[in-house]
Design a protein around this motif. Structure first.
Motif, PDB file in Angstrom:
ATOM      1  N   GLU A  24       1.151  -1.422  -0.151  1.00  0.00           N
ATOM      2  CA  GLU A  24       0.020  -0.199   0.122  1.00  0.00           C
ATOM      3  C   GLU A  24       0.752   1.216   0.329  1.00  0.00           C
ATOM      4  OE1 GLU A  24      -2.329  -0.038   3.628  1.00  0.00           O
ATOM      5  OE2 GLU A  24      -0.495  -0.316   4.617  1.00  0.00           O
ATOM      6  N   ALA A  25       0.555   2.618  -0.632  1.00  0.00           N
ATOM      7  CA  ALA A  25       0.681   3.544  -0.668  1.00  0.00           C
ATOM      8  C   ALA A  25      -0.063   4.665   1.386  1.00  0.00           C
ATOM      9  CB  ALA A  25       0.750   4.344  -1.452  1.00  0.00           C
ATOM     10  N   ILE A  26       1.447   5.131   1.584  1.00  0.00           N
ATOM     11  CA  ILE A  26       0.825   5.726   2.995  1.00  0.00           C
ATOM     12  C   ILE A  26       1.618   6.430   2.804  1.00  0.00           C
ATOM     13  CG2 ILE A  26       0.019   4.027   3.963  1.00  0.00           C
ATOM     14  CD1 ILE A  26       2.009   3.371   6.049  1.00  0.00           C
ATOM     15  N   THR A  27       0.692   7.961   3.794  1.00  0.00           N
ATOM     16  CA  THR A  27       2.147   8.651   4.390  1.00  0.00           C
ATOM     17  C   THR A  27       3.191   9.130   5.507  1.00  0.00           C
ATOM     18  OG1 THR A  27       0.379  10.125   5.395  1.00  0.00           O
ATOM     19  CG2 THR A  27       0.288  10.191   3.356  1.00  0.00           C
ATOM     20  N   TYR A  28       3.679   9.553   5.660  1.00  0.00           N
ATOM     21  CA  TYR A  28       4.836   9.026   7.087  1.00  0.00           C
ATOM     22  C   TYR A  28       3.232  10.106   8.190  1.00  0.00           C
ATOM     23  CZ  TYR A  28       9.218   8.540   4.659  1.00  0.00           C
ATOM     24  OH  TYR A  28      10.039   8.021   4.049  1.00  0.00           O
ATOM     25  N   TYR A  29       2.876  10.897   8.066  1.00  0.00           N
ATOM     26  CA  TYR A  29       1.823  10.761   9.012  1.00  0.00           C
ATOM     27  C   TYR A  29       1.223   9.183   9.537  1.00  0.00           C
ATOM     28  CZ  TYR A  29       2.080  15.838   8.071  1.00  0.00           C
ATOM     29  OH  TYR A  29       2.495  17.621   8.440  1.00  0.00           O
ATOM     30  N   ASP A  30       0.857   8.757   8.370  1.00  0.00           N
ATOM     31  CA  ASP A  30       0.338   7.526   9.014  1.00  0.00           C
ATOM     32  C   ASP A  30       1.323   6.490   9.214  1.00  0.00           C
ATOM     33  OD1 ASP A  30      -2.110   8.168   7.251  1.00  0.00           O
ATOM     34  OD2 ASP A  30      -1.102   7.332   5.181  1.00  0.00           O
ATOM     35  N   VAL A  31       2.266   6.415   9.449  1.00  0.00           N
ATOM     36  CA  VAL A  31       3.638   6.151   9.901  1.00  0.00           C
ATOM     37  C   VAL A  31       3.139   6.210  10.895  1.00  0.00           C
ATOM     38  CG1 VAL A  31       5.882   5.309   9.753  1.00  0.00           C
ATOM     39  CG2 VAL A  31       4.742   5.566   7.360  1.00  0.00           C
ATOM     40  N   ALA A  32       4.059   7.649  11.441  1.00  0.00           N
ATOM     41  CA  ALA A  32       3.601   8.089  12.885  1.00  0.00           C
ATOM     42  C   ALA A  32       2.434   7.848  13.577  1.00  0.00           C
ATOM     43  CB  ALA A  32       3.561   9.561  12.500  1.00  0.00           C
ATOM     44  N   ASP A  33       1.215   7.637  13.252  1.00  0.00           N
ATOM     45  CA  ASP A  33       0.448   6.726  13.832  1.00  0.00           C
ATOM     46  C   ASP A  33       0.309   5.106  13.858  1.00  0.00           C
ATOM     47  OD1 ASP A  33      -1.162   9.624  13.858  1.00  0.00           O
ATOM     48  OD2 ASP A  33      -2.236   8.763  11.935  1.00  0.00           O
ATOM     49  N   ILE A  34       1.155   4.406  13.006  1.00  0.00           N
ATOM     50  CA  ILE A  34       1.062   3.515  13.575  1.00  0.00           C
ATOM     51  C   ILE A  34       2.073   3.285  14.348  1.00  0.00           C
ATOM     52  CG2 ILE A  34       1.878   0.899  11.934  1.00  0.00           C
ATOM     53  CD1 ILE A  34       1.155   2.302   9.499  1.00  0.00           C
ATOM     54  N   PHE A  35       3.321   3.764  14.805  1.00  0.00           N
ATOM     55  CA  PHE A  35       4.491   3.803  15.748  1.00  0.00           C
ATOM     56  C   PHE A  35       3.692   4.166  16.712  1.00  0.00           C
ATOM     57  CE2 PHE A  35       8.488   3.974  12.994  1.00  0.00           C
ATOM     58  CZ  PHE A  35       9.024   3.392  13.436  1.00  0.00           C
ATOM     59  N   THR A  36       2.846   5.089  16.973  1.00  0.00           N
ATOM     60  CA  THR A  36       2.327   5.550  18.057  1.00  0.00           C
ATOM     61  C   THR A  36       1.573   4.396  19.066  1.00  0.00           C
ATOM     62  OG1 THR A  36       1.960   7.929  17.396  1.00  0.00           O
ATOM     63  CG2 THR A  36       0.389   7.314  19.226  1.00  0.00           C
ATOM     64  N   LYS A  37       0.635   3.821  17.611  1.00  0.00           N
ATOM     65  CA  LYS A  37       0.078   2.735  18.216  1.00  0.00           C
ATOM     66  C   LYS A  37       1.086   1.561  18.446  1.00  0.00           C
ATOM     67  CE  LYS A  37      -3.977  -0.565  17.271  1.00  0.00           C
ATOM     68  NZ  LYS A  37      -5.159  -0.524  16.064  1.00  0.00           N
ATOM     69  N   GLU A  38       1.580   1.406  18.224  1.00  0.00           N
ATOM     70  CA  GLU A  38       2.735  -0.160  18.091  1.00  0.00           C
ATOM     71  C   GLU A  38       3.634  -0.002  19.448  1.00  0.00           C
ATOM     72  OE1 GLU A  38       2.062  -3.223  16.880  1.00  0.00           O
ATOM     73  OE2 GLU A  38       0.353  -2.034  15.758  1.00  0.00           O
ATOM     74  N   LEU A  39       4.200   1.526  19.538  1.00  0.00           N
ATOM     75  CA  LEU A  39       5.263   1.064  20.747  1.00  0.00           C
ATOM     76  C   LEU A  39       4.054   2.130  22.078  1.00  0.00           C
ATOM     77  CD1 LEU A  39       7.430   3.589  19.186  1.00  0.00           C
ATOM     78  CD2 LEU A  39       7.848   1.226  19.086  1.00  0.00           C
ATOM     79  N   GLY A  40       2.993   2.049  21.525  1.00  0.00           N
ATOM     80  CA  GLY A  40       2.707   3.049  23.146  1.00  0.00           C
ATOM     81  C   GLY A  40       3.020   4.200  23.483  1.00  0.00           C
ATOM     82  N   ARG A  41       3.015   5.301  22.441  1.00  0.00           N
ATOM     83  CA  ARG A  41       3.823   6.237  22.991  1.00  0.00           C
ATOM     84  C   ARG A  41       3.220   7.327  21.865  1.00  0.00           C
ATOM     85  NH1 ARG A  41       9.692   7.049  20.856  1.00  0.00           N
ATOM     86  NH2 ARG A  41      10.227   5.502  20.929  1.00  0.00           N
ATOM     87  N   LYS A  42       3.635   8.716  22.142  1.00  0.00           N
ATOM     88  CA  LYS A  42       2.863   9.056  20.977  1.00  0.00           C
ATOM     89  C   LYS A  42       4.768   9.579  20.450  1.00  0.00           C
ATOM     90  CE  LYS A  42       0.857  12.690  18.515  1.00  0.00           C
ATOM     91  NZ  LYS A  42       0.142  12.093  18.041  1.00  0.00           N
ATOM     92  N   VAL A  43       4.357   9.266  18.744  1.00  0.00           N
ATOM     93  CA  VAL A  43       5.185   9.749  17.919  1.00  0.00           C
ATOM     94  C   VAL A  43       4.531  10.802  16.274  1.00  0.00           C
ATOM     95  CG1 VAL A  43       6.781   8.480  15.859  1.00  0.00           C
ATOM     96  CG2 VAL A  43       6.643   7.233  17.874  1.00  0.00           C
ATOM     97  N   ARG A  44       5.766  12.023  16.356  1.00  0.00           N
ATOM     98  CA  ARG A  44       4.586  12.397  15.815  1.00  0.00           C
ATOM     99  C   ARG A  44       5.782  12.680  14.218  1.00  0.00           C
ATOM    100  NH1 ARG A  44       6.798  16.660  17.928  1.00  0.00           N
ATOM    101  NH2 ARG A  44       8.359  15.869  18.755  1.00  0.00           N
ATOM    102  N   TYR A  45       4.882  13.011  13.208  1.00  0.00           N
ATOM    103  CA  TYR A  45       5.744  13.428  11.485  1.00  0.00           C
ATOM    104  C   TYR A  45       6.054  14.754  11.784  1.00  0.00           C
ATOM    105  CZ  TYR A  45       6.265  14.043   6.703  1.00  0.00           C
ATOM    106  OH  TYR A  45       6.859  14.345   5.459  1.00  0.00           O
ATOM    107  N   THR A  46       7.519  15.412  11.971  1.00  0.00           N
ATOM    108  CA  THR A  46       6.777  17.155  12.275  1.00  0.00           C
ATOM    109  C   THR A  46       7.560  17.562  10.416  1.00  0.00           C
ATOM    110  OG1 THR A  46      10.016  16.235  12.336  1.00  0.00           O
ATOM    111  CG2 THR A  46       7.779  16.812  14.450  1.00  0.00           C
ATOM    112  N   ASN A  47       7.740  17.086   9.770  1.00  0.00           N
ATOM    113  CA  ASN A  47       7.842  17.370   7.960  1.00  0.00           C
ATOM    114  C   ASN A  47       8.604  18.710   7.889  1.00  0.00           C
ATOM    115  OD1 ASN A  47       7.016  17.728   5.318  1.00  0.00           O
ATOM    116  ND2 ASN A  47       5.248  18.072   6.159  1.00  0.00           N
ATOM    117  N   PRO A  48       9.474  18.899   8.277  1.00  0.00           N
ATOM    118  CA  PRO A  48      10.374  19.403   7.863  1.00  0.00           C
ATOM    119  C   PRO A  48      10.825  20.076   6.578  1.00  0.00           C
ATOM    120  CG  PRO A  48      12.132  18.687   8.593  1.00  0.00           C
ATOM    121  CD  PRO A  48      10.712  17.718   9.142  1.00  0.00           C
TER     122      PRO A  48
END
Length: 284
Positions: free
Chosen positions: A197-221
């Motif tokens: 599938e094709a997903i954004t880095y915002y989606d990746v951050a959401d998956i990290f947040t869910k799997e790690l149990g802590r907030k992960v952000r995509y800051t897009n500098p």
């Protein structure tokens, strides 16, 4: 099978996966490494190790002795294909190599700037059977280059905008590499390989947040801030520039393509980002 296969890019993610899969298929494998002592503990003890340095032509013949097929990767540090990669391909042909599987890049057929384009064209003219693997962005970038930002700051610090990316697992590429070497029918073909599938880095951050149990952000500098920050953290300028270039192509939507070729070759769905994060959870 009776074929002897030389695998370059060992002990990296893709090269190691190719070696492990070829062993499972019962193939005779030789791993080309830059430093034999360093690689000894990282490569299966049943695999013969041989030194190969593309900048040292005297290492070509011993590495290629008795070899029928090659899995070829361009070392990141080498940019002059005419000086280093072409002579290796010439020597391979001279020594009877019949088939080269080359790890290329997604969309390279329309992008003559990266060195992979020149290697593809040279292999096409060489008279050796070739297979080009053109993969999308590696998931492993998240567990290597960007690991510390995610682990210590909960931040995916990548200038990719809101673009979608068809992330691919290097383990899947390694399996495809082994399949195309161990089986007939892949000669003189090019495969565009993507994840499921094709997903954004915002989606990746959401998956990290869910799997790690802590907030992960995509800051897009913005790209300039990204480049300056990477250099400040010790990334060589040339590599920082390459990274910016790659992420700029992503911003323009060039990494969103999803193809069925990976699933057709593997006979199963490719690994998803969620599965990848679960499998490497200890990284972050």
């Amino acid at each position: 099978m009776g074929k002897k296969i030389l695998v370059t890019g060992v002990p990296g993610n893709v090269g190691s996966a190719v070696v492990n899969n070829l062993i499972e298929y019962g193939c005779e494998v030789r791993a080309a490494v830059y430093n034999i002592e360093r690689a000894r503990g990282e490569v299966d003890s049943n695999v013969q190790l041989v030194r190969l340095d593309f900048e040292d032509p005297t290492t070509y013949e011993p590495a290629l002795e008795g070899i029928n097929k090659i899995f070829l990767m361009r070392p990141p540090a080498i940019s002059d294909m005419k000086k280093y990669m072409f002579p290796f391909i010439d020597k391979a042909k001279e020594m009877g190599v019949e088939h080269v599987v080359f790890l290329s890049l997604l969309g390279i057929e329309k992008n003559p700037i990266p060195p992979h384009y020149k290697v593809e064209k040279y292999l096409e003219k060489s008279g050796i059977d070739y297979t080009f693997l053109r993969p999308s962005f590696f998931m492993q970038n998240l567990s290597t280059t960007h690991r510390d930002d995610i682990k210590t700051e909960g931040n995916i610090f990548i200038p990719a905008g809101n673009a979608k990316v068809s992330f691919i697992d290097a383990r899947d590429i390694g399996e495809v590499g082994a399949i195309t070497l161990a089986n007939k029918g892949h000669e003189n073909k090019a495969y565009t390989l993507t994840g499921p599938e094709a997903i954004t880095y915002y989606d990746v951050a959401d998956i990290f947040t869910k799997e790690l149990g802590r907030k992960v952000r995509y800051t897009n500098p913005n790209p300039l801030k990204f480049r300056n920050t990477m250099i400040r953290k010790g990334t060589p300028k040339a590599f920082a520039n390459v990274m910016v270039g790659l992420y700029l192509t992503t911003r323009f939507g060039m990494a969103k393509l999803v193809t069925p070729q990976m699933e057709k070759i593997l006979g199963r769905k490719p690994i998803s980002v969620k599965q990848f994060i679960q499998d490497h959870i200890e990284c972050w």
